[in-house]
Write a protein that holds these residues in place. Structure first.
Motif, PDB file in Angstrom:
ATOM      1  N   GLN A  54       5.112   0.350 -31.000  1.00 48.11           N
ATOM      2  CA  GLN A  54       5.420  -0.849 -32.118  1.00 48.11           C
ATOM      3  C   GLN A  54       5.454  -0.299 -33.254  1.00 48.11           C
ATOM      4  O   GLN A  54       4.690   0.396 -33.785  1.00 48.11           O
ATOM      5  CB  GLN A  54       4.561  -1.853 -31.931  1.00 48.11           C
ATOM      6  CG  GLN A  54       4.884  -2.928 -33.541  1.00 48.11           C
ATOM      7  CD  GLN A  54       3.398  -4.384 -33.698  1.00 48.11           C
ATOM      8  OE1 GLN A  54       2.424  -4.522 -32.444  1.00 48.11           O
ATOM      9  NE2 GLN A  54       3.421  -4.575 -34.522  1.00 48.11           N
ATOM     10  N   PRO A  55       6.950  -0.469 -33.821  1.00 44.49           N
ATOM     11  CA  PRO A  55       6.998   0.403 -34.895  1.00 44.49           C
ATOM     12  C   PRO A  55       5.888   0.018 -36.031  1.00 44.49           C
ATOM     13  O   PRO A  55       5.441  -1.348 -36.208  1.00 44.49           O
ATOM     14  CB  PRO A  55       8.370  -0.324 -35.620  1.00 44.49           C
ATOM     15  CG  PRO A  55       9.002  -0.716 -34.544  1.00 44.49           C
ATOM     16  CD  PRO A  55       7.810  -1.151 -34.092  1.00 44.49           C
ATOM     17  N   LEU A  56       5.170   1.225 -37.087  1.00 51.00           N
ATOM     18  CA  LEU A  56       4.549   0.338 -38.111  1.00 51.00           C
ATOM     19  C   LEU A  56       4.827   0.999 -39.257  1.00 51.00           C
ATOM     20  O   LEU A  56       4.741   0.054 -40.056  1.00 51.00           O
ATOM     21  CB  LEU A  56       3.107   1.761 -37.513  1.00 51.00           C
ATOM     22  CG  LEU A  56       2.829   1.266 -35.784  1.00 51.00           C
ATOM     23  CD1 LEU A  56       1.152   2.279 -36.292  1.00 51.00           C
ATOM     24  CD2 LEU A  56       1.969  -0.057 -35.994  1.00 51.00           C
ATOM     25  N   PHE A  57       5.850   2.033 -39.975  1.00 51.19           N
ATOM     26  CA  PHE A  57       5.999   2.206 -40.909  1.00 51.19           C
ATOM     27  C   PHE A  57       7.598   2.948 -41.198  1.00 51.19           C
ATOM     28  O   PHE A  57       8.276   3.868 -39.570  1.00 51.19           O
ATOM     29  CB  PHE A  57       5.109   3.582 -41.215  1.00 51.19           C
ATOM     30  CG  PHE A  57       3.819   3.507 -41.460  1.00 51.19           C
ATOM     31  CD1 PHE A  57       3.550   2.398 -43.097  1.00 51.19           C
ATOM     32  CD2 PHE A  57       3.048   3.414 -40.747  1.00 51.19           C
ATOM     33  CE1 PHE A  57       1.734   2.305 -43.162  1.00 51.19           C
ATOM     34  CE2 PHE A  57       1.581   3.354 -40.674  1.00 51.19           C
ATOM     35  CZ  PHE A  57       1.349   2.610 -41.929  1.00 51.19           C
ATOM     36  N   LEU A  58       8.749   3.102 -41.824  1.00 47.13           N
ATOM     37  CA  LEU A  58       9.547   3.245 -41.640  1.00 47.13           C
ATOM     38  C   LEU A  58       9.293   4.591 -43.149  1.00 47.13           C
ATOM     39  O   LEU A  58       8.525   4.099 -44.485  1.00 47.13           O
ATOM     40  CB  LEU A  58      10.731   2.440 -42.685  1.00 47.13           C
ATOM     41  CG  LEU A  58      10.928   1.430 -41.100  1.00 47.13           C
ATOM     42  CD1 LEU A  58      12.317   0.528 -41.757  1.00 47.13           C
ATOM     43  CD2 LEU A  58      11.276   2.118 -39.915  1.00 47.13           C
ATOM     44  N   VAL A  59       9.695   5.544 -42.792  1.00 43.97           N
ATOM     45  CA  VAL A  59       9.303   6.990 -44.033  1.00 43.97           C
ATOM     46  C   VAL A  59      11.227   7.251 -43.935  1.00 43.97           C
ATOM     47  O   VAL A  59      11.570   7.639 -42.792  1.00 43.97           O
ATOM     48  CB  VAL A  59       8.671   8.234 -43.303  1.00 43.97           C
ATOM     49  CG1 VAL A  59       8.425   9.265 -43.996  1.00 43.97           C
ATOM     50  CG2 VAL A  59       7.513   7.103 -42.665  1.00 43.97           C
ATOM     51  N   ASP A  60      11.010   8.166 -44.845  1.00 44.29           N
ATOM     52  CA  ASP A  60      12.538   8.492 -45.971  1.00 44.29           C
ATOM     53  C   ASP A  60      12.304  10.138 -45.505  1.00 44.29           C
ATOM     54  O   ASP A  60      11.130  10.589 -46.647  1.00 44.29           O
ATOM     55  CB  ASP A  60      12.566   7.985 -47.426  1.00 44.29           C
ATOM     56  CG  ASP A  60      14.026   8.515 -47.684  1.00 44.29           C
ATOM     57  OD1 ASP A  60      14.693   9.395 -46.291  1.00 44.29           O
ATOM     58  OD2 ASP A  60      15.362   8.163 -48.181  1.00 44.29           O
ATOM     59  N   PRO A  61      12.500  11.235 -45.134  1.00 42.65           N
ATOM     60  CA  PRO A  61      12.788  12.024 -44.623  1.00 42.65           C
ATOM     61  C   PRO A  61      13.034  13.518 -45.489  1.00 42.65           C
ATOM     62  O   PRO A  61      12.480  13.754 -45.517  1.00 42.65           O
ATOM     63  CB  PRO A  61      13.391  12.728 -43.240  1.00 42.65           C
ATOM     64  CG  PRO A  61      13.840  11.487 -43.104  1.00 42.65           C
ATOM     65  CD  PRO A  61      13.638  10.307 -43.955  1.00 42.65           C
TER      66      PRO A  61
END
Length: 162
Positions: free
Chosen positions: A154-161
């Motif tokens: 399940q997706p937990l976090f969105l990270v901008d690399p």
């Protein structure tokens, strides 16, 4: 440990729903496995099928009309999120964003993280597993509330690399 105690232990493990239990004592080692990985996958798949099957069965023509009208709206949102890396749950359990109730959260939106930083804790069968970042970047969005159940992948976090 006698045979009767071992049989009781097997019954207890089967009823508890645990997939594997290992017990080591001075003179004995016991590993009890219930089910197989294939059975677990099938169970998960079956759980998701009723939810998917119910929506089209309610009104198939309306669903088709909605599908033709909707793609224009999600496409920009998908493009916005496509540049982000999604951090997903490696296990099933309860997600906690804090190490303890009286402590601050591990990460907030806008915080810069690097590889190995702890993002949250997932409790599974009374064990607390620290979930570490595998990427460096900035937290853009937190997709799960504190103290909520999460599923595998399940997706937990969105990270901008960048």
């Amino acid at each position: 440990m006698d045979l009767k105690e071992i049989q009781n232990l097997i019954r207890f493990v089967a009823k508890s729903g645990a997939s594997e239990v290992k017990l080591e004592m001075d003179d004995i080692k016991i590993t009890i496995k219930t089910g197989s990985d294939e059975e677990k996958g099938a169970t998960t798949f079956v759980q998701h099928m009723p939810a998917m099957a119910t929506a089209p069965a309610v009104s198939a023509p309306v669903a088709q009309a909605a599908e033709t009208a909707v793609p224009a709206v999600p496409t920009p949102a998908e493009d916005d999120n496509s540049k982000y890396i999604t951090i997903k749950s490696p296990i099933i359990g309860t997600l906690y964003r804090k190490p303890a109730p009286d402590k601050p959260v591990f990460v907030e939106v806008g915080k810069t993280i690097s590889e190995g930083d702890v993002l949250c804790v997932i409790e599974a069968m009374k064990l607390f597993n620290e979930i570490e970042s595998e990427v460096s970047g900035t937290i853009v969005k937190i997709l799960v509330d504190d103290s909520s159940p999460v599923e595998f992948d399940q997706p937990l976090f969105l990270v901008d690399p960048s």
